[in-house]
Design an enzyme around this catalytic site. Structure first.
Site, PDB file in Angstrom:
ATOM      1  N   TRP A 283       0.832  -1.209   0.000  1.00 46.45           N
ATOM      2  CA  TRP A 283       0.000   0.000   0.000  1.00 46.45           C
ATOM      3  C   TRP A 283       0.857   1.246   0.000  1.00 46.45           C
ATOM      4  O   TRP A 283       0.515   2.233  -0.659  1.00 46.45           O
ATOM      5  CB  TRP A 283      -0.991  -0.016   1.174  1.00 46.45           C
TER       6      TRP A 283
ATOM      7  N   ASP B 237      -1.541   6.746   6.311  1.00 47.51           N
ATOM      8  CA  ASP B 237      -2.632   5.893   5.839  1.00 47.51           C
ATOM      9  C   ASP B 237      -2.932   4.938   6.992  1.00 47.51           C
ATOM     10  O   ASP B 237      -2.160   4.020   7.264  1.00 47.51           O
ATOM     11  CB  ASP B 237      -2.173   5.131   4.582  1.00 47.51           C
TER      12      ASP B 237
ATOM     13  N   LYS C 212     -12.560  -1.527   7.570  1.00 50.31           N
ATOM     14  CA  LYS C 212     -11.947  -2.440   8.547  1.00 50.31           C
ATOM     15  C   LYS C 212     -12.483  -2.141   9.952  1.00 50.31           C
ATOM     16  O   LYS C 212     -13.216  -2.941  10.509  1.00 50.31           O
ATOM     17  CB  LYS C 212     -10.417  -2.341   8.496  1.00 50.31           C
TER      18      LYS C 212
HETATM   19  N1  PMP Z   1      -4.213   1.206   2.519  1.00 49.92           N
HETATM   20  C1  PMP Z   1      -4.274   0.120   3.322  1.00 49.92           C
HETATM   21  C2  PMP Z   1      -3.349   0.036   4.488  1.00 49.92           C
HETATM   22  C3  PMP Z   1      -5.192  -0.896   3.047  1.00 49.92           C
HETATM   23  O1  PMP Z   1      -5.246  -1.978   3.815  1.00 49.92           O
HETATM   24  C4  PMP Z   1      -6.052  -0.780   1.925  1.00 49.92           C
HETATM   25  C5  PMP Z   1      -7.106  -1.805   1.580  1.00 49.92           C
HETATM   26  N2  PMP Z   1      -6.970  -3.031   2.066  1.00 49.92           N
HETATM   27  C6  PMP Z   1      -5.938   0.353   1.116  1.00 49.92           C
HETATM   28  C7  PMP Z   1      -5.025   1.332   1.446  1.00 49.92           C
HETATM   29  C8  PMP Z   1      -6.810   0.541  -0.092  1.00 49.92           C
HETATM   30  O2  PMP Z   1      -8.039   0.913   0.342  1.00 49.92           O
HETATM   31  P1  PMP Z   1      -9.293   1.107  -0.631  1.00 49.92           P
HETATM   32  O3  PMP Z   1      -9.673  -0.236  -1.129  1.00 49.92           O
HETATM   33  O4  PMP Z   1     -10.297   1.717   0.314  1.00 49.92           O
HETATM   34  O5  PMP Z   1      -8.898   2.036  -1.704  1.00 49.92           O
END
Ligand code: PMP
Length: 359
Positions: A102, A171, A195
């Site tokens: 991520w 994030d 989450k």
């Molecule tokens: N950052 C983290 C730490 C995540 O775990 C996730 C999704 N699992 C995301 C970003 C992406 O999130 P989204 O699907 O809401 O765009």
């Protein structure tokens, strides 16, 4: 009907109380004779939910008036782009710490917008840990330092944050609301809701007001933080049902005793699983180094591919959901967000112990 033993990584388990409340109010919200989904987003009834969610989040995380709380769509992934579009101005560098896929994705989007740098990375060791940060290496013209507080895929989590002279942006998609935080360490925090906060569809952005003021106005309207800030996140139609479920989830956290109680329970749940791993004589092997372990996502492997496969198949047959590791790393992962009950974690621990003894 019994509820699944849900260890999904996201969308993930929601508190049963939240779902029951939503069910109760589904056809008639607050005496309106309508579902919350059927109300105008400009109505008094919806407004109370919208503003109530903001106030509750502010109280639970002790967020001062210096910060704005925004509800934006597009997931955390859109924030990967909005952060640099709004804050990475000419002549500045967006600095990133890489601790997993991520963070890599966040960096990839920033590169499309402007100059970037990587302050630290643990990619070489397959993201087993959170790196040591030497703040002296941060460029003097850094616009911000971006970190991923909890690495959902690798099962690592920052235990403390570096003290930097530029805005720290986190994030927090997979650990917001799981433990107390000192908001003053951050310029901005963002998190997809699916989450710990509720369902997918809404992203919470907590941002210092002075950062928004500095934001740029050549941007498309919807991609500018100022638009959302100046209109209390009601410039266009917000995801009303997701925000309603967020509000119910925040009520639930409050009823549990707030963040302190939630944090204690999360520590307890993580310890139950890590103890099984640590006391297994190497049968279960944790992916994360001890000092970087996540309390939200417990990642582990078994001695070989075949036993991992068999373990996952048997787990599924026994009612455990979502234990497969992310498709990019394999192995097993138990996501134990706020809403996963301790009893479900105890059942998983027992299952793991029994499987090991049988083998
Ligand atoms: N950052 C983290 C730490 C995540 O775990 C996730 C999704 N699992 C995301 C970003 C992406 O999130 P989204 O699907 O809401 O765009």
């Amino acid at each position: 009907m019994t509820r699944a033993l849900n260890f999904n990584a996201g969308p993930a388990a929601l508190p049963e109380e939240v779902l029951l409340q939503a069910k109760k109010e589904l056809l008639n919200f607050n005496g309106t004779g309508m579902s919350i989904m059927e109300l105008s987003h400009r109505s008094k009834d919806y407004e109370a939910v919208h503003n109530g969610a903001q106030t509750q989040l502010r109280n639970l995380l002790q967020i001062s008036d210096e910060y704005e709380i925004l509800f934006i769509q597009g997931g955390a992934s859109l924030q990967f782009s909005m952060v640099p579009m709004n804050l990475l101005t000419e002549g500045k560098v967006g600095s990133y710490v890489l601790t997993g896929s991520w963070s890599e994705k966040a960096l990839k989007e920033a590169k499309k917008v402007g100059a970037t740098s990587v302050l630290a990375s643990t990619k070489d060791e397959n993201y087993k840990s959170i790196p040591q940060i030497n703040v002296d290496n941060l460029e003097s013209n850094a616009a911000y330092l971006h970190v991923t507080s909890n690495n959902t895929i690798y099962g690592t989590q920052w235990q403390s944050y570096p003290d930097v002279s530029v805005p720290l942006i986190a994030d927090m998609s997979s650990d917001i609301l799981s433990k107390s935080l000192n908001i003053n360490q951050f310029g901005m925090i963002y998190a997809g809701a699916q989450k710990n906060l509720g369902p997918s569809g809404v992203t919470v952005v907590i941002v210092k007001k002075d950062l928004i003021q500095a934001s740029v106005d050549h941007l498309p309207t919807m991609l500018n933080y100022q638009t959302h800030s100046q209109n209390n996140s009601l410039y266009n139609t917000p995801p009303t049902f997701a925000i309603y479920l967020l509000k119910l989830t925040l009520d639930w956290v409050e009823n549990q005793g707030g963040i302190t109680a939630i944090e204690q329970k999360n520590n307890e749940k993580a310890k139950i699983l890590y103890d099984v791993i640590d006391e297994s004589n190497g049968f279960y092997s944790g992916h994360a180094n001890l000092d970087s372990r996540s309390n939200m996502n417990v990642t582990f492997t078994l001695p070989d591919e075949d036993s991992t496969k068999e373990f996952l198949t048997l787990a599924k047959e026994n009612g455990f959901v979502g234990l497969n590791g992310h498709r990019s790393v394999g192995g097993c992962r138990a996501s134990i967000y706020n809403a996963v009950p301790v009893e479900h974690v105890v059942q998983l621990a027992e299952f793991m112990k029994n499987y090991r003894q049988k083998g």
